[in-house]
Design a protein around this motif. Structure first.
Motif, PDB file in Angstrom:
ATOM      1  N   LYS A  91       0.828  -1.222   0.000  1.00 53.49           N
ATOM      2  CA  LYS A  91       0.000   0.000   0.000  1.00 53.49           C
ATOM      3  C   LYS A  91       0.857   1.264   0.000  1.00 53.49           C
ATOM      4  CE  LYS A  91      -4.010  -1.907   2.451  1.00 53.49           C
ATOM      5  NZ  LYS A  91      -3.711  -2.537   3.781  1.00 53.49           N
ATOM      6  N   VAL A  92       2.182   1.087  -0.025  1.00 51.76           N
ATOM      7  CA  VAL A  92       3.075   2.238   0.092  1.00 51.76           C
ATOM      8  C   VAL A  92       3.646   2.654  -1.268  1.00 51.76           C
ATOM      9  CG1 VAL A  92       5.185   3.120   1.173  1.00 51.76           C
ATOM     10  CG2 VAL A  92       3.683   1.581   2.454  1.00 51.76           C
ATOM     11  N   ALA A  93       3.413   3.908  -1.649  1.00 56.45           N
ATOM     12  CA  ALA A  93       4.016   4.453  -2.870  1.00 56.45           C
ATOM     13  C   ALA A  93       5.522   4.550  -2.633  1.00 56.45           C
ATOM     14  CB  ALA A  93       3.444   5.835  -3.164  1.00 56.45           C
ATOM     15  N   TYR A 130       1.995  12.631  -1.930  1.00 57.45           N
ATOM     16  CA  TYR A 130       2.826  12.533  -0.736  1.00 57.45           C
ATOM     17  C   TYR A 130       4.040  13.457  -0.788  1.00 57.45           C
ATOM     18  CZ  TYR A 130      -0.004   8.449   0.292  1.00 57.45           C
ATOM     19  OH  TYR A 130      -1.054   7.608   0.544  1.00 57.45           O
ATOM     20  N   ALA A 131       4.411  13.994   0.368  1.00 55.43           N
ATOM     21  CA  ALA A 131       5.556  14.893   0.454  1.00 55.43           C
ATOM     22  C   ALA A 131       6.862  14.118   0.235  1.00 55.43           C
ATOM     23  CB  ALA A 131       5.588  15.570   1.817  1.00 55.43           C
ATOM     24  N   ALA A 132       6.908  12.882   0.723  1.00 62.81           N
ATOM     25  CA  ALA A 132       8.110  12.046   0.607  1.00 62.81           C
ATOM     26  C   ALA A 132       7.700  10.586   0.641  1.00 62.81           C
ATOM     27  CB  ALA A 132       9.073  12.334   1.761  1.00 62.81           C
ATOM     28  N   VAL A 133       8.478   9.736  -0.034  1.00 61.69           N
ATOM     29  CA  VAL A 133       8.196   8.293  -0.065  1.00 61.69           C
ATOM     30  C   VAL A 133       9.507   7.509   0.073  1.00 61.69           C
ATOM     31  CG1 VAL A 133       6.110   8.540  -1.500  1.00 61.69           C
ATOM     32  CG2 VAL A 133       8.354   8.103  -2.589  1.00 61.69           C
ATOM     33  N   ALA A 177       7.732  12.382  10.094  1.00 67.43           N
ATOM     34  CA  ALA A 177       6.326  12.232   9.728  1.00 67.43           C
ATOM     35  C   ALA A 177       5.954  10.774   9.496  1.00 67.43           C
ATOM     36  CB  ALA A 177       6.021  13.069   8.490  1.00 67.43           C
ATOM     37  N   PHE A 178       6.921   9.979   9.022  1.00 69.73           N
ATOM     38  CA  PHE A 178       6.719   8.540   8.905  1.00 69.73           C
ATOM     39  C   PHE A 178       8.064   7.850   9.077  1.00 69.73           C
ATOM     40  CE2 PHE A 178       8.371   7.207   4.695  1.00 69.73           C
ATOM     41  CZ  PHE A 178       8.589   8.433   4.100  1.00 69.73           C
ATOM     42  N   ILE A 183       5.357   1.079   6.301  1.00 70.49           N
ATOM     43  CA  ILE A 183       5.658   2.324   7.026  1.00 70.49           C
ATOM     44  C   ILE A 183       4.743   2.502   8.229  1.00 70.49           C
ATOM     45  CG2 ILE A 183       6.597   3.566   5.036  1.00 70.49           C
ATOM     46  CD1 ILE A 183       3.951   5.083   4.799  1.00 70.49           C
ATOM     47  N   THR A 193       3.091   5.626  10.306  1.00 71.45           N
ATOM     48  CA  THR A 193       2.860   7.069  10.153  1.00 71.45           C
ATOM     49  C   THR A 193       2.432   7.729  11.460  1.00 71.45           C
ATOM     50  OG1 THR A 193       0.525   6.758   9.605  1.00 71.45           O
ATOM     51  CG2 THR A 193       2.095   6.757   7.765  1.00 71.45           C
ATOM     52  N   ARG A 194       2.611   9.047  11.501  1.00 70.93           N
ATOM     53  CA  ARG A 194       2.145   9.810  12.669  1.00 70.93           C
ATOM     54  C   ARG A 194       0.642   9.635  12.841  1.00 70.93           C
ATOM     55  NH1 ARG A 194       5.263  15.621  11.912  1.00 70.93           N
ATOM     56  NH2 ARG A 194       7.057  15.160  13.250  1.00 70.93           N
ATOM     57  N   ARG A 195      -0.069   9.588  11.718  1.00 69.20           N
ATOM     58  CA  ARG A 195      -1.538   9.458  11.782  1.00 69.20           C
ATOM     59  C   ARG A 195      -1.952   8.192  12.522  1.00 69.20           C
ATOM     60  NH1 ARG A 195      -5.925   7.552   8.945  1.00 69.20           N
ATOM     61  NH2 ARG A 195      -7.724   8.965   9.015  1.00 69.20           N
ATOM     62  N   ARG A 245       1.547  18.616  14.641  1.00 66.56           N
ATOM     63  CA  ARG A 245       1.512  17.252  15.161  1.00 66.56           C
ATOM     64  C   ARG A 245       2.686  17.029  16.118  1.00 66.56           C
ATOM     65  NH1 ARG A 245       0.252  13.679   9.709  1.00 66.56           N
ATOM     66  NH2 ARG A 245      -2.015  13.536   9.990  1.00 66.56           N
TER      67      ARG A 245
HETATM   68  N1  LIG Z   1      -3.921  10.815  -0.158  1.00 70.29           N
HETATM   69  C1  LIG Z   1      -4.196  11.212   1.105  1.00 70.29           C
HETATM   70  N2  LIG Z   1      -5.405  10.921   1.658  1.00 70.29           N
HETATM   71  C2  LIG Z   1      -5.703  11.311   2.929  1.00 70.29           C
HETATM   72  N3  LIG Z   1      -4.849  11.995   3.734  1.00 70.29           N
HETATM   73  C3  LIG Z   1      -3.650  12.305   3.235  1.00 70.29           C
HETATM   74  C4  LIG Z   1      -3.256  11.939   1.903  1.00 70.29           C
HETATM   75  N4  LIG Z   1      -2.003  12.399   1.691  1.00 70.29           N
HETATM   76  C5  LIG Z   1      -1.635  13.007   2.828  1.00 70.29           C
HETATM   77  N5  LIG Z   1      -2.624  12.971   3.768  1.00 70.29           N
HETATM   78  C6  LIG Z   1      -2.605  13.551   5.117  1.00 70.29           C
HETATM   79  O1  LIG Z   1      -1.537  14.507   5.171  1.00 70.29           O
HETATM   80  C7  LIG Z   1      -0.530  14.051   6.102  1.00 70.29           C
HETATM   81  C8  LIG Z   1       0.849  14.423   5.638  1.00 70.29           C
HETATM   82  O2  LIG Z   1       1.110  13.796   4.407  1.00 70.29           O
HETATM   83  P1  LIG Z   1       2.603  13.882   3.767  1.00 70.29           P
HETATM   84  O3  LIG Z   1       2.493  13.469   2.344  1.00 70.29           O
HETATM   85  O4  LIG Z   1       3.164  15.255   4.053  1.00 70.29           O
HETATM   86  O5  LIG Z   1       3.467  12.842   4.601  1.00 70.29           O
HETATM   87  C9  LIG Z   1       3.167  11.466   4.549  1.00 70.29           C
HETATM   88  C10 LIG Z   1       3.948  10.729   3.452  1.00 70.29           C
HETATM   89  O6  LIG Z   1       5.247  11.280   3.296  1.00 70.29           O
HETATM   90  C11 LIG Z   1       4.075   9.324   4.037  1.00 70.29           C
HETATM   91  N6  LIG Z   1       3.006   8.416   3.591  1.00 70.29           N
HETATM   92  C12 LIG Z   1       1.797   8.223   4.161  1.00 70.29           C
HETATM   93  N7  LIG Z   1       1.099   7.281   3.523  1.00 70.29           N
HETATM   94  C13 LIG Z   1       1.892   6.845   2.514  1.00 70.29           C
HETATM   95  C14 LIG Z   1       1.745   5.850   1.467  1.00 70.29           C
HETATM   96  N8  LIG Z   1       0.643   5.113   1.342  1.00 70.29           N
HETATM   97  N9  LIG Z   1       2.769   5.690   0.596  1.00 70.29           N
HETATM   98  C15 LIG Z   1       3.900   6.424   0.708  1.00 70.29           C
HETATM   99  N10 LIG Z   1       4.109   7.353   1.668  1.00 70.29           N
HETATM  100  C16 LIG Z   1       3.115   7.575   2.547  1.00 70.29           C
HETATM  101  O7  LIG Z   1       3.933   9.450   5.445  1.00 70.29           O
HETATM  102  C17 LIG Z   1       3.718  10.827   5.816  1.00 70.29           C
HETATM  103  C18 LIG Z   1       2.787  10.946   6.988  1.00 70.29           C
HETATM  104  O8  LIG Z   1       1.517  10.427   6.647  1.00 70.29           O
HETATM  105  P2  LIG Z   1       0.283  10.614   7.610  1.00 70.29           P
HETATM  106  O9  LIG Z   1      -0.802   9.679   7.151  1.00 70.29           O
HETATM  107  O10 LIG Z   1       0.737  10.549   9.040  1.00 70.29           O
HETATM  108  O11 LIG Z   1      -0.197  12.121   7.400  1.00 70.29           O
HETATM  109  C19 LIG Z   1      -0.746  12.538   6.185  1.00 70.29           C
HETATM  110  C20 LIG Z   1      -2.275  12.443   6.134  1.00 70.29           C
HETATM  111  O12 LIG Z   1      -2.850  12.799   7.391  1.00 70.29           O
END
Ligand SMILES: Nc1ncnc2c1ncn2[C@@H]1O[C@@H]2COP(=O)(O)O[C@H]3[C@@H](O)[C@H](n4cnc5c(N)ncnc54)O[C@@H]3COP(=O)(O)O[C@H]2[C@H]1O
Ligand SMILES: Nc1ncnc2c1ncn2[C@@H]1O[C@@H]2COP(=O)(O)O[C@H]3[C@@H](O)[C@H](n4cnc5c(N)ncnc54)O[C@@H]3COP(=O)(O)O[C@H]2[C@H]1O
Lengths: 141, 141
Positions: A20-22, A42-45, A111-112, A125, A127-129, B128
């Motif tokens: 599920k991780v990009a 996403y900000a970073a992957v 953040a993750f 991963i 995540t903070r969420r 956060r």
């Molecule tokens: N498509 C989306 N749908 C709903 N909410 C969204 C979203 N994209 C971002 N968010 C919200 O924005 C927060 C920060 O995202 P960011 O991309 O900066 O920072 C993200 C990203 O860098 C990475 N991440 C999270 N999920 C990922 C995934 N499936 N694949 C790759 N990287 C992921 O982990 C960081 C923290 O994620 P977190 O969930 O704690 O926190 C996420 C989430 O609460």
């Protein structure tokens, strides 16, 4: 009793698993990485090698900062630079057995966090969420 | 007793006040906004009007997504588009009196939240990281 239930939780229950991780691959040019980041939102992957071992993290800021010239963003250079020249390798990792308090401490500054197995293969991963949702649940019991 | 100390904390004790917050102004072109974001290193920052009222949030993703053409990122268009055409206005706000549990609930889905006074003037942000540090302290008592 309340405190006990939180400390029993490990990474395994909170992880977003790898499928599920990009992510991007080690050999990719920055142009591809930036497209993945903008399209996924996403900000970073994570960056993985061809065998799915975890190698680092790449984000929009590092990419844009790299091509910021004196006059403009020199986007044409993105196809010439590879992900491994720009990625951040100085990041903590967790394993599936790590406990909740270890997770909480680690996400204070990240953040993750990437989760790997004992051979360095990418598991997913944390995540903070996921941490915040768990804490919200715990405080509303 | 432990639970009581957390619920006594309000936004005011956790806020990063406005003078420490990177932001952009409502009339700015996206080119300026992107420079502020890349130089500060932040994924997104608040948008304020000339009187310092809070108007929305602007991030790198929304900007890049806007100029992503069929062939390339059309960066020359950044000087022609204004921040208010791209910013996200659909975001929750908090006030200085809001309590800890309200903060925790709000940051589950938002990396940061803007704090405003009763007239809509920008007071600062609640991140956060601030919430996680507080929870870490609370769980180690
Ligand atoms: N498509 C989306 N749908 C709903 N909410 C969204 C979203 N994209 C971002 N968010 C919200 O924005 C927060 C920060 O995202 P960011 O991309 O900066 O920072 C993200 C990203 O860098 C990475 N991440 C999270 N999920 C990922 C995934 N499936 N694949 C790759 N990287 C992921 O982990 C960081 C923290 O994620 P977190 O969930 O704690 O926190 C996420 C989430 O609460
Ligand atoms: N220059 C720096 N030094 C040290 N660590 C840094 C840093 N820039 C980012 N980080 C770390 O990365 C996290 C995510 O930053 P991001 O820019 O995606 O997301 C940030 C950014 O959009 C915004 N933000 C934080 N501080 C800000 C400020 N002073 N001005 C404007 N926006 C800010 O709030 C979001 C969440 O911030 P939070 O502190 O919880 O979480 C930050 C922090 O833990």
């Amino acid at each position: 009793v309340e405190g006990k239930s939180l400390t029993e939780i490990t990474v395994e229950e909170l992880i977003i698993s790898s499928e599920k991780v990009a992510h991007v691959q080690l050999g990719n040019p920055l142009e591809h990485a930036l497209l993945v980041l903008v399209k996924s939102g996403y900000a970073a992957v994570p960056v993985l090698d061809a065998t799915y071992k975890f190698k680092g993290i790449i984000g929009k800021n590092a990419i844009l900062d790299r091509v910021l010239g004196l006059e403009r963003f020199e986007m044409e250079r993105l196809s010439d630079i590879k992900v491994d020249e720009v990625m951040n390798t100085d990041i903590p990792c967790l394993t599936k057995e790590d406990d909740f308090l270890t997770c909480l401490k680690t996400v204070i500054n990240h953040a993750f966090v990437c989760v790997v197995d004992h051979d360095g293969y990418f598991d997913g991963i944390l995540t903070r969420r996921a941490i915040l949702k768990q804490l919200n649940k715990y405080l509303h019991v």
